[in-house]
Scaffold this motif. Structure first.
Motif, PDB file in Angstrom:
ATOM      1  N   ASN A 156     -26.557   3.185  66.552  1.00 36.39           N
ATOM      2  CA  ASN A 156     -27.869   3.631  66.074  1.00 36.39           C
ATOM      3  C   ASN A 156     -28.544   2.553  65.223  1.00 36.39           C
ATOM      4  O   ASN A 156     -29.764   2.338  65.310  1.00 36.39           O
ATOM      5  N   ARG A 157     -27.759   1.882  64.406  1.00 34.69           N
ATOM      6  CA  ARG A 157     -28.316   0.802  63.583  1.00 34.69           C
ATOM      7  C   ARG A 157     -28.817  -0.335  64.473  1.00 34.69           C
ATOM      8  O   ARG A 157     -29.902  -0.890  64.243  1.00 34.69           O
ATOM      9  N   ALA A 158     -28.036  -0.686  65.501  1.00 34.07           N
ATOM     10  CA  ALA A 158     -28.447  -1.756  66.414  1.00 34.07           C
ATOM     11  C   ALA A 158     -29.741  -1.392  67.137  1.00 34.07           C
ATOM     12  O   ALA A 158     -30.620  -2.250  67.323  1.00 34.07           O
ATOM     13  N   ALA A 159     -29.873  -0.133  67.556  1.00 30.90           N
ATOM     14  CA  ALA A 159     -31.095   0.302  68.232  1.00 30.90           C
ATOM     15  C   ALA A 159     -32.301   0.206  67.300  1.00 30.90           C
ATOM     16  O   ALA A 159     -33.402  -0.173  67.723  1.00 30.90           O
ATOM     17  N   ALA A 160     -32.094   0.546  66.022  1.00 26.49           N
ATOM     18  CA  ALA A 160     -33.187   0.428  65.054  1.00 26.49           C
ATOM     19  C   ALA A 160     -33.542  -1.031  64.801  1.00 26.49           C
ATOM     20  O   ALA A 160     -34.729  -1.382  64.658  1.00 26.49           O
ATOM     21  N   SER A 162     -22.459   7.272  76.483  1.00 25.15           N
ATOM     22  CA  SER A 162     -23.691   7.032  77.232  1.00 25.15           C
ATOM     23  C   SER A 162     -24.801   6.381  76.405  1.00 25.15           C
ATOM     24  O   SER A 162     -25.458   5.437  76.883  1.00 25.15           O
ATOM     25  N   PRO A 163     -25.075   6.824  75.169  1.00 24.03           N
ATOM     26  CA  PRO A 163     -26.162   6.200  74.396  1.00 24.03           C
ATOM     27  C   PRO A 163     -25.989   4.702  74.174  1.00 24.03           C
ATOM     28  O   PRO A 163     -26.984   3.974  74.069  1.00 24.03           O
ATOM     29  N   TYR A 164     -24.749   4.238  74.098  1.00 23.40           N
ATOM     30  CA  TYR A 164     -24.534   2.797  73.924  1.00 23.40           C
ATOM     31  C   TYR A 164     -25.041   2.032  75.141  1.00 23.40           C
ATOM     32  O   TYR A 164     -25.782   1.045  75.015  1.00 23.40           O
ATOM     33  N   HIS A 165     -24.650   2.456  76.318  1.00 24.65           N
ATOM     34  CA  HIS A 165     -25.065   1.761  77.544  1.00 24.65           C
ATOM     35  C   HIS A 165     -26.573   1.915  77.769  1.00 24.65           C
ATOM     36  O   HIS A 165     -27.227   0.976  78.246  1.00 24.65           O
ATOM     37  N   ALA A 166     -27.126   3.066  77.397  1.00 23.70           N
ATOM     38  CA  ALA A 166     -28.571   3.265  77.523  1.00 23.70           C
ATOM     39  C   ALA A 166     -29.328   2.333  76.578  1.00 23.70           C
ATOM     40  O   ALA A 166     -30.376   1.772  76.943  1.00 23.70           O
ATOM     41  N   ALA A 167     -28.809   2.160  75.360  1.00 23.40           N
ATOM     42  CA  ALA A 167     -29.460   1.262  74.396  1.00 23.40           C
ATOM     43  C   ALA A 167     -29.454  -0.174  74.908  1.00 23.40           C
ATOM     44  O   ALA A 167     -30.459  -0.899  74.801  1.00 23.40           O
ATOM     45  N   ARG A 168     -28.320  -0.603  75.485  1.00 23.16           N
ATOM     46  CA  ARG A 168     -28.269  -1.956  76.050  1.00 23.16           C
ATOM     47  C   ARG A 168     -29.239  -2.082  77.230  1.00 23.16           C
ATOM     48  O   ARG A 168     -29.922  -3.109  77.385  1.00 23.16           O
TER      49      ARG A 168
END
Length: 424
Positions: free
Chosen positions: A341-345, A372-378
């Protein structure tokens, strides 16, 4: 059985299941027995109620049926003869009918005025491993499936099942008492109970399986339980923080799903559909949670959620402060999920290159391989950088590990768009 009748019965069973199971565990001190007779009572009701009609007091009917099944089982099991003798003495003294009515009315200790919360605190006994306590409570009392419990811990279903079995075995072998803890014992068990309530909310806000993205019944139940906890322990700032967090997040629910059932991401949501009353309440509670000393993890998350819902637009969001708050959260409760979440921000505040560097640093985290959210963020940051083929691969992996159908449909669409962009 018509769909309307089935839906009506489902509502009754969902409301009564936790209360019935709590009553059975409290009475007999045996989780396995309580689960079995609770399920049997509901099965009998499914057979009889569509014909005879739903009783005036469905809870009392289910309790009486479950009690009779329990007595039958105890009579058949010679190793439990002592329990049966004690049970008979209790019935002779109090009277079956009177006992049934008092339990159906929720006649437990007044310190915790909700049967399900009482059981949450009971299962938070310090004799059990913390993770085992949470897994047992989520599965047996919160009615989450083993797969949903596994998702809450980001572990395989088999591991979640082992934790649940281990907790039950410990309870049997150590003879952990099923009693309602006194007021002085509540704070020591509170961390586990808060984790259970938040896990229920998380499953409700973003379902791990099924046709619907949101399970409103679970999200509402978690908020209801948090309100009771907040009234019970008004000086516990993390209780206030958890309630604030859930209100600020749940306020966005109506805008997360389009008219056709598809997922709408935060940056595309119609903010006019957000629940402003819920947002205002969450903001007030967040201030209270952050006042009076160092903040806890739920209070910090509440502050992050408040920043999102207080902004008029995605672009106007205070991303710098959100990144800083995620940094604070990492120091309080470090986890791969917080890091994602921090990386996405950071990707929003500083650009996709900075975000990708942060995400790539997490690539070897075992817990994120099926997250899933990790791969979606990438996939998102790679799309913004024009690396469409790599982005498509990430979205496809995110889709393969996603939960609900709306989530999978959204990620599949993103993957298709990225593949199309890569081929053009």
């Amino acid at each position: 059985m018509s769909d309307d009748v089935r839906a009506s019965l489902s509502d009754v069973f969902r409301e009564e299941h936790g209360r019935l199971l709590a009553s059975m565990v409290h009475r007999y001190g045996d989780i396995d027995l309580a689960e079995e007779v609770t399920s049997e009572a509901i099965e009998v009701a499914l057979q009889r109620w569509p014909i005879d009609g739903v009783p005036t007091k469905p809870g009392a009917w289910l309790l009486t049926t479950a009690r009779r099944r329990a007595v039958d089982r105890l009579r058949r099991d010679r190793t439990l003869s002592t329990k049966l003798a004690i049970l008979q003495i209790e019935q002779d003294r109090a009277g079956i009918g009177q006992r049934t009515e008092s339990l159906a009315a929720g006649a437990f200790d007044d310190d915790v005025p909700d049967e399900r919360l009482q059981m949450f605190f009971m299962c938070a006994h310090p004799a059990l491993n913390v993770d085992d306590r949470v897994a047992l409570t989520l599965r047996c009392l919160a009615q989450l499936t083993t797969a949903e419990v596994a998702r809450a811990f980001m572990i395989p279903s088999s591991t979640a099942g082992q934790r649940i079995s281990r907790a039950k075995k410990k309870i049997r072998e150590a003879r952990v008492p099923f009693r309602i803890p006194g007021p002085d014992e509540l704070p020591a068990r509170l961390t586990v109970v808060l984790q259970v309530v938040y896990s229920i909310f998380t499953e409700g806000y973003a379902a791990s399986s099924g046709d619907d993205l949101v399970r409103v019944d679970l999200a509402d139940e978690a908020i209801r339980l948090a309100r009771i906890l907040q009234a019970l322990l008004p000086r516990e700032r993390e209780v206030t923080g958890l309630l604030a967090l859930m209100l600020s997040v749940h306020a966005r629910s109506a805008a997360r799903v389009a008219g056709d059932g598809t997922l709408v991401m935060l940056d595309q949501q119609d903010r006019a559909r957000w629940d402003r009353e819920m947002i205002d309440e969450g903001a007030d509670l967040t201030v209270r949670a952050l006042t009076g000393g160092a903040a806890g993890p739920y209070s910090v998350q509440a502050a992050i959620a408040a920043l999102h819902v207080e902004s008029e637009t995605w672009e106007a969001t205070d991303w710098a402060q959100i990144v800083e708050l995620y940094g604070v959260l990492m120091s309080l409760a470090p986890s791969p999920v917080v890091a994602v979440n921090r990386a996405a921000a950071i990707a929003v505040r500083d650009g996709p290159v900075a975000g990708l560097m942060e995400l790539d640093a997490l690539a070897d985290e075992p817990a994120l391989q099926a997250y899933s959210p990790y791969h979606a963020a990438r996939g998102d940051v790679l799309s913004r950088l024009g690396a469409s083929s790599d982005a498509a691969t990430c979205f496809e992996r995110a889709c393969a590990t996603a939960g609900s159908i709306p989530e999978r449909d959204y990620l599949r669409r993103r993957a298709d768009e990225a593949r199309e962009a890569a081929g053009s």
